[in-house]
Design an enzyme around this catalytic site. Structure first.
Site, PDB file in Angstrom:
ATOM      1  N   LYS A  14       0.838  -1.211   0.000  1.00 23.10           N
ATOM      2  CA  LYS A  14       0.000   0.000   0.000  1.00 23.10           C
ATOM      3  C   LYS A  14       0.870   1.257   0.000  1.00 23.10           C
ATOM      4  CE  LYS A  14      -1.941  -1.160   3.933  1.00 23.10           C
ATOM      5  NZ  LYS A  14      -1.272  -2.428   4.261  1.00 23.10           N
ATOM      6  N   ARG A  88      -9.755   0.858   8.477  1.00 23.14           N
ATOM      7  CA  ARG A  88      -9.374  -0.496   8.887  1.00 23.14           C
ATOM      8  C   ARG A  88     -10.478  -1.188   9.662  1.00 23.14           C
ATOM      9  NH1 ARG A  88      -3.534   0.607   8.798  1.00 23.14           N
ATOM     10  NH2 ARG A  88      -2.417  -1.308   9.199  1.00 23.14           N
ATOM     11  N   ARG A 127      12.137  -5.005   5.086  1.00 25.24           N
ATOM     12  CA  ARG A 127      11.893  -3.611   4.702  1.00 25.24           C
ATOM     13  C   ARG A 127      12.771  -2.621   5.498  1.00 25.24           C
ATOM     14  NH1 ARG A 127       5.852  -1.666   5.394  1.00 25.24           N
ATOM     15  NH2 ARG A 127       6.133  -2.573   7.445  1.00 25.24           N
ATOM     16  N   ARG A 161      11.331  -0.373  11.117  1.00 26.91           N
ATOM     17  CA  ARG A 161      10.233  -0.136  12.049  1.00 26.91           C
ATOM     18  C   ARG A 161      10.262  -1.130  13.213  1.00 26.91           C
ATOM     19  NH1 ARG A 161       4.982   0.455   8.254  1.00 26.91           N
ATOM     20  NH2 ARG A 161       4.117  -0.796   9.946  1.00 26.91           N
ATOM     21  N   ARG A 172      -0.547  -8.327  13.432  1.00 28.35           N
ATOM     22  CA  ARG A 172      -1.114  -7.344  12.490  1.00 28.35           C
ATOM     23  C   ARG A 172      -1.966  -8.045  11.430  1.00 28.35           C
ATOM     24  NH1 ARG A 172       4.445  -4.648  11.109  1.00 28.35           N
ATOM     25  NH2 ARG A 172       3.371  -3.765   9.309  1.00 28.35           N
TER      26      ARG A 172
HETATM   27  P1  AP5 Z   1       4.890  -1.581   1.790  1.00 26.93           P
HETATM   28  O1  AP5 Z   1       4.508  -0.771   0.603  1.00 26.93           O
HETATM   29  O2  AP5 Z   1       5.649  -0.865   2.873  1.00 26.93           O
HETATM   30  O3  AP5 Z   1       3.610  -2.330   2.370  1.00 26.93           O
HETATM   31  P2  AP5 Z   1       2.341  -1.775   3.165  1.00 26.93           P
HETATM   32  O4  AP5 Z   1       1.144  -2.447   2.619  1.00 26.93           O
HETATM   33  O5  AP5 Z   1       2.341  -0.250   3.175  1.00 26.93           O
HETATM   34  O6  AP5 Z   1       2.684  -2.378   4.582  1.00 26.93           O
HETATM   35  P3  AP5 Z   1       2.656  -1.783   6.042  1.00 26.93           P
HETATM   36  O7  AP5 Z   1       3.408  -2.756   6.891  1.00 26.93           O
HETATM   37  O8  AP5 Z   1       3.134  -0.356   6.078  1.00 26.93           O
HETATM   38  O9  AP5 Z   1       1.160  -1.846   6.357  1.00 26.93           O
HETATM   39  P4  AP5 Z   1       0.513  -1.920   7.707  1.00 26.93           P
HETATM   40  O10 AP5 Z   1      -0.890  -1.832   7.279  1.00 26.93           O
HETATM   41  O11 AP5 Z   1       0.848  -3.055   8.578  1.00 26.93           O
HETATM   42  O12 AP5 Z   1       1.183  -0.692   8.507  1.00 26.93           O
HETATM   43  P5  AP5 Z   1       0.691   0.787   8.851  1.00 26.93           P
HETATM   44  O13 AP5 Z   1       1.854   1.669   8.819  1.00 26.93           O
HETATM   45  O14 AP5 Z   1      -0.516   1.140   8.032  1.00 26.93           O
HETATM   46  O15 AP5 Z   1       5.725  -2.844   1.298  1.00 26.93           O
HETATM   47  C1  AP5 Z   1       6.341  -3.736   2.213  1.00 26.93           C
HETATM   48  C2  AP5 Z   1       7.731  -4.140   1.676  1.00 26.93           C
HETATM   49  O16 AP5 Z   1       7.572  -4.917   0.493  1.00 26.93           O
HETATM   50  C3  AP5 Z   1       8.624  -2.951   1.295  1.00 26.93           C
HETATM   51  O17 AP5 Z   1       9.954  -3.279   1.644  1.00 26.93           O
HETATM   52  C4  AP5 Z   1       8.488  -2.841  -0.227  1.00 26.93           C
HETATM   53  O18 AP5 Z   1       9.680  -2.343  -0.840  1.00 26.93           O
HETATM   54  C5  AP5 Z   1       8.222  -4.293  -0.626  1.00 26.93           C
HETATM   55  N1  AP5 Z   1       7.265  -4.384  -1.749  1.00 26.93           N
HETATM   56  C6  AP5 Z   1       6.158  -3.615  -1.936  1.00 26.93           C
HETATM   57  N2  AP5 Z   1       5.508  -4.010  -3.053  1.00 26.93           N
HETATM   58  C7  AP5 Z   1       6.221  -5.077  -3.551  1.00 26.93           C
HETATM   59  C8  AP5 Z   1       6.043  -5.931  -4.679  1.00 26.93           C
HETATM   60  N3  AP5 Z   1       5.021  -5.770  -5.530  1.00 26.93           N
HETATM   61  N4  AP5 Z   1       6.949  -6.919  -4.869  1.00 26.93           N
HETATM   62  C9  AP5 Z   1       8.003  -7.086  -4.014  1.00 26.93           C
HETATM   63  N5  AP5 Z   1       8.221  -6.307  -2.930  1.00 26.93           N
HETATM   64  C10 AP5 Z   1       7.339  -5.315  -2.702  1.00 26.93           C
HETATM   65  O19 AP5 Z   1       0.189   0.575  10.342  1.00 26.93           O
HETATM   66  C11 AP5 Z   1       1.084   0.318  11.415  1.00 26.93           C
HETATM   67  C12 AP5 Z   1       0.309   0.275  12.719  1.00 26.93           C
HETATM   68  O20 AP5 Z   1      -0.298   1.561  12.971  1.00 26.93           O
HETATM   69  C13 AP5 Z   1      -0.856  -0.722  12.778  1.00 26.93           C
HETATM   70  O21 AP5 Z   1      -0.418  -2.030  13.129  1.00 26.93           O
HETATM   71  C14 AP5 Z   1      -1.761  -0.069  13.841  1.00 26.93           C
HETATM   72  O22 AP5 Z   1      -1.280  -0.302  15.150  1.00 26.93           O
HETATM   73  C15 AP5 Z   1      -1.602   1.409  13.548  1.00 26.93           C
HETATM   74  N6  AP5 Z   1      -2.613   1.916  12.576  1.00 26.93           N
HETATM   75  C16 AP5 Z   1      -2.346   2.424  11.338  1.00 26.93           C
HETATM   76  N7  AP5 Z   1      -3.488   2.791  10.730  1.00 26.93           N
HETATM   77  C17 AP5 Z   1      -4.504   2.487  11.584  1.00 26.93           C
HETATM   78  C18 AP5 Z   1      -5.916   2.621  11.502  1.00 26.93           C
HETATM   79  N8  AP5 Z   1      -6.532   3.126  10.406  1.00 26.93           N
HETATM   80  N9  AP5 Z   1      -6.659   2.194  12.562  1.00 26.93           N
HETATM   81  C19 AP5 Z   1      -6.051   1.700  13.671  1.00 26.93           C
HETATM   82  N10 AP5 Z   1      -4.724   1.547  13.818  1.00 26.93           N
HETATM   83  C20 AP5 Z   1      -3.945   1.942  12.783  1.00 26.93           C
END
Ligand code: AP5
Length: 217
Positions: A14, A88, A127, A161, A172
């Site tokens: 994402k 979410r 990552r 992270r 997660r």
């Molecule tokens: P990346 O693009 O970073 O993946 P992502 O989907 O953004 O993954 P996240 O881990 O950031 O998502 P998340 O939902 O767990 O975390 P968030 O920060 O939202 O890609 C991952 C890796 O793969 C990278 O190294 C990239 O280079 C590689 N890659 C990407 N695409 C690829 C491909 N096609 N092929 C190969 N490699 C690839 O949330 C963190 C925490 O915050 C949550 O756990 C929660 O506690 C809190 N939080 C955030 N939002 C909310 C909400 N709305 N409500 C409640 N709590 C929340």
């Protein structure tokens, strides 16, 4: 002015695709994960509440993240928005609808990145990002061109992270299955969902998303 949600489990890509859309289309990436990490780093009241919850891999309260999105939407007036990691839960989906309507905006697309969860553990634990400009990399799938040097700004400092360890990633993913995946039918009923193969390469996933946004898919 498009408003889109990128939906998928942790590591689905994402953030990678949102950054690409921001760079290529002048849209604004609204990542609640990034907003919360900024709040934690700054030690704000929101950050103090969120820190331990995020380290466990659980979800922060609906009220906190919805308020963060509302503030950033105001700051992004006049530009398309990419919602990355929000909504979410069902409550967040309802809150988004209201926040958009209050600003005379509406949702155009929900793009689901369909992925294999086991492969995601490898993606997430490999990552890292540039500590200076935030450019995203992966040990195997997207290394820096010159080892130890950021392609974008030349910095030699990188960070990982605290929630990118296998145990937290599993929590997660459970949170995603239990609370986030169930909102898909809500958007399917509205005819907004488009599925993309998130296991394809970064550029192929980007091309598939472009085809949807340009009305070709
Ligand atoms: P990346 O693009 O970073 O993946 P992502 O989907 O953004 O993954 P996240 O881990 O950031 O998502 P998340 O939902 O767990 O975390 P968030 O920060 O939202 O890609 C991952 C890796 O793969 C990278 O190294 C990239 O280079 C590689 N890659 C990407 N695409 C690829 C491909 N096609 N092929 C190969 N490699 C690839 O949330 C963190 C925490 O915050 C949550 O756990 C929660 O506690 C809190 N939080 C955030 N939002 C909310 C909400 N709305 N409500 C409640 N709590 C929340």
């Amino acid at each position: 002015m498009l408003n889109i949600i990128l939906l998928g489990p942790p590591g689905a890509g994402k953030g990678t695709q949102a950054a690409r859309l921001q760079a290529n289309r002048g849209m604004i990436q609204l990542s609640t994960g990034d907003m919360l990490r900024e709040a934690v780093a700054a030690g704000t009241p929101v950050g103090l509440k969120a820190k331990a919850i995020m380290e466990r891999g659980e979800l922060v309260s609906d009220a906190i993240v919805s308020a963060l999105i509302g503030e950033r939407l105001d700051a992004s007036a006049g530009k398309g928005a990419i919602f990355d990691g929000f909504p979410r839960t069902g409550h967040q989906a309802e809150a988004l609808e209201i926040l958009l309507a209050q600003r005379g905006r509406k949702l155009d697309y929900v793009i689901e990145l369909a992925v294999d969860e086991e492969a995601l553990v490898t993606r997430i634990t490999g990552r890292f990002t540039c500590a200076k400009c935030g450019a995203g990399y992966h040990d195997t799938f997207r290394p820096t061109k010159v080892e130890g040097v950021c392609d974008v700004c030349g910095s030699t400092e990188f960070k990982r992270r605290p929630d990118d360890n296998e145990q937290t990633v599993r929590t997660r993913m459970e949170e995603y299955r239990a609370k986030t995946a169930p909102i898909l039918p809500y958007y399917e009923r509205k005819g907004l969902v488009h599925r993309v193969d998130g296991m394809a390469g970064v550029d192929e996933v980007g091309a598939a998303i472009d085809a949807i946004l340009d009305g070709g898919a």
